[in-house]
Scaffold this active site. Structure first.
Site, PDB file in Angstrom:
ATOM      1  CG  ASN A  93      -7.661  -1.524   6.117  1.00  0.00           C
ATOM      2  OD1 ASN A  93      -7.402  -0.267   6.845  1.00  0.00           O
ATOM      3  ND2 ASN A  93      -8.113  -0.802   4.335  1.00  0.00           N
ATOM      4  CG  ASN A 140      -2.187   1.162   1.478  1.00  0.00           C
ATOM      5  OD1 ASN A 140      -1.387   2.063   0.703  1.00  0.00           O
ATOM      6  ND2 ASN A 140      -3.110   1.247   1.880  1.00  0.00           N
ATOM      7  CG  ASP A 196      -4.722  -1.936   3.827  1.00  0.00           C
ATOM      8  OD1 ASP A 196      -4.625  -2.957   4.710  1.00  0.00           O
ATOM      9  OD2 ASP A 196      -3.990  -0.676   3.718  1.00  0.00           O
ATOM     10  CG  ASP A 236       0.726   5.070   6.202  1.00  0.00           C
ATOM     11  OD1 ASP A 236      -0.498   4.496   5.036  1.00  0.00           O
ATOM     12  OD2 ASP A 236      -0.859   5.683   6.420  1.00  0.00           O
ATOM     13  CG  HIS A 237       0.365   0.624   4.450  1.00  0.00           C
ATOM     14  ND1 HIS A 237      -0.717  -0.572   4.609  1.00  0.00           N
ATOM     15  CD2 HIS A 237      -1.151   1.477   4.554  1.00  0.00           C
ATOM     16  CE1 HIS A 237      -1.888  -0.038   5.640  1.00  0.00           C
ATOM     17  NE2 HIS A 237      -1.586   0.936   4.993  1.00  0.00           N
ATOM     18  CG  ASP A 256      -0.302  -4.156   4.911  1.00  0.00           C
ATOM     19  OD1 ASP A 256      -0.853  -3.204   3.615  1.00  0.00           O
ATOM     20  OD2 ASP A 256       0.284  -3.534   5.513  1.00  0.00           O
ATOM     21  CD  GLU A 293      -4.493   4.121   1.009  1.00  0.00           C
ATOM     22  OE1 GLU A 293      -5.165   5.079   1.284  1.00  0.00           O
ATOM     23  OE2 GLU A 293      -3.977   3.896   1.758  1.00  0.00           O
TER      24      GLU A 293
END
Length: 259
Positions: free
Chosen positions: A151, A7, A149, A249-250, A220, A34
């Site tokens: 989530n 991501n 991802d 941030d991933h 992930d 993303e």
């Protein structure tokens, strides 16, 4: 065959970081989430120059998924089946033709916050559609994986501070039950099949020094059909990428398959 999921939190913001990682890690296939770009604005030439075939399912400013593959891609489809009115770009799949044909699905599962509420209802409905697609992949009996991802924080050990996530859509009981329902169809969760250690994360918030304190979560994932799991050699998280300049941030997660 090395397959990674990443991501990137915006292709425009992360183009240099992504290029550097691709040059170092040399994945045969990279599933991106993303990308936050419409298809026509995706900088495909930068990846084609590196030898990748590029397929995208983009959306302006939000969401968006892509497949980069050094091998041919066949039968590319976009959008998770089950809701023709869903306009969010969160699913792409294709067959990668190497020594074995492998069905690869890249996904960006809805966050779902605030929960409860309409966004959480959408998350759970999306996961029910994912369950049905997962069943179809198993029925096909071909090697296949679903990666991206999710989530979803599957277990308490997948968060530094699990108590802080109890009411979050990523960790609510309904979310984890929907995850287990899919896994229990007969999928292998690649990372935990190789590594049972705690404090193994793939996401750290930008706020409050989360990276420096290793205050992360693991969201992930790779889910593999039995035919794909039989080919697995390794699965790792490239955690160090988070400490670089202008990071997502991933971080990337990758599997190596004997294929």
């Amino acid at each position: 065959m090395k397959i990674a999921t990443f991501n990137i939190n915006g292709i425009k913001a992360r183009i240099n970081a992504l290029g550097d990682w691709l040059d170092e890690a040399q994945p045969d296939v990279a599933l991106l989430q993303e990308i936050k770009s419409v298809d026509e604005n995706f900088p495909r030439e930068l990846f084609e120059d590196r030898g990748y075939n590029v397929e995208t399912h983009g959306q302006k400013s939000f969401n968006g998924v892509a497949i980069l593959s050094k091998m041919p891609l066949e039968d590319v489809t976009r959008g998770l089946p089950g809701d023709d009115e869903d306009e969010q770009a969160r699913w792409i799949e294709a067959t990668v033709v190497g020594d074995v044909a492998l069905r690869i699905c890249g996904l960006y599962l809805p966050n779902g916050n605030p929960a409860p509420g309409p966004k959480y209802d959408y998350k759970l409905a999306w996961m029910e559609r994912l369950y049905k697609r997962a069943q179809a992949l198993l029925d096909s009996e071909m090697p296949a994986l679903m990666a991206g991802d999710y989530n979803i924080i599957p277990q308490p050990e997948d968060a530094k501070r699990p108590d802080g996530w109890r009411e979050d859509a990523l960790f609510r009981p309904e979310s984890r039950a929907a995850w287990r329902k899919i896994v229990n169809l007969g999928f292998t969760e690649a990372f935990r099949a190789r590594n049972q250690a705690p404090e193994q994360y793939s996401f750290w918030d930008y706020q409050a020094g989360a990276w420096n304190r290793n205050d992360g979560i693991r969201i992930d994932h790779f889910l593999m059909t039995p035919q794909c799991a039989d080919l697995m050699v390794d699965c790792q998280i490239d955690a160090g990428i988070r400490g670089r300049e202008k990071p997502s941030d991933h971080v990337p997660v990758w599997v190596e398959l004997a294929a």
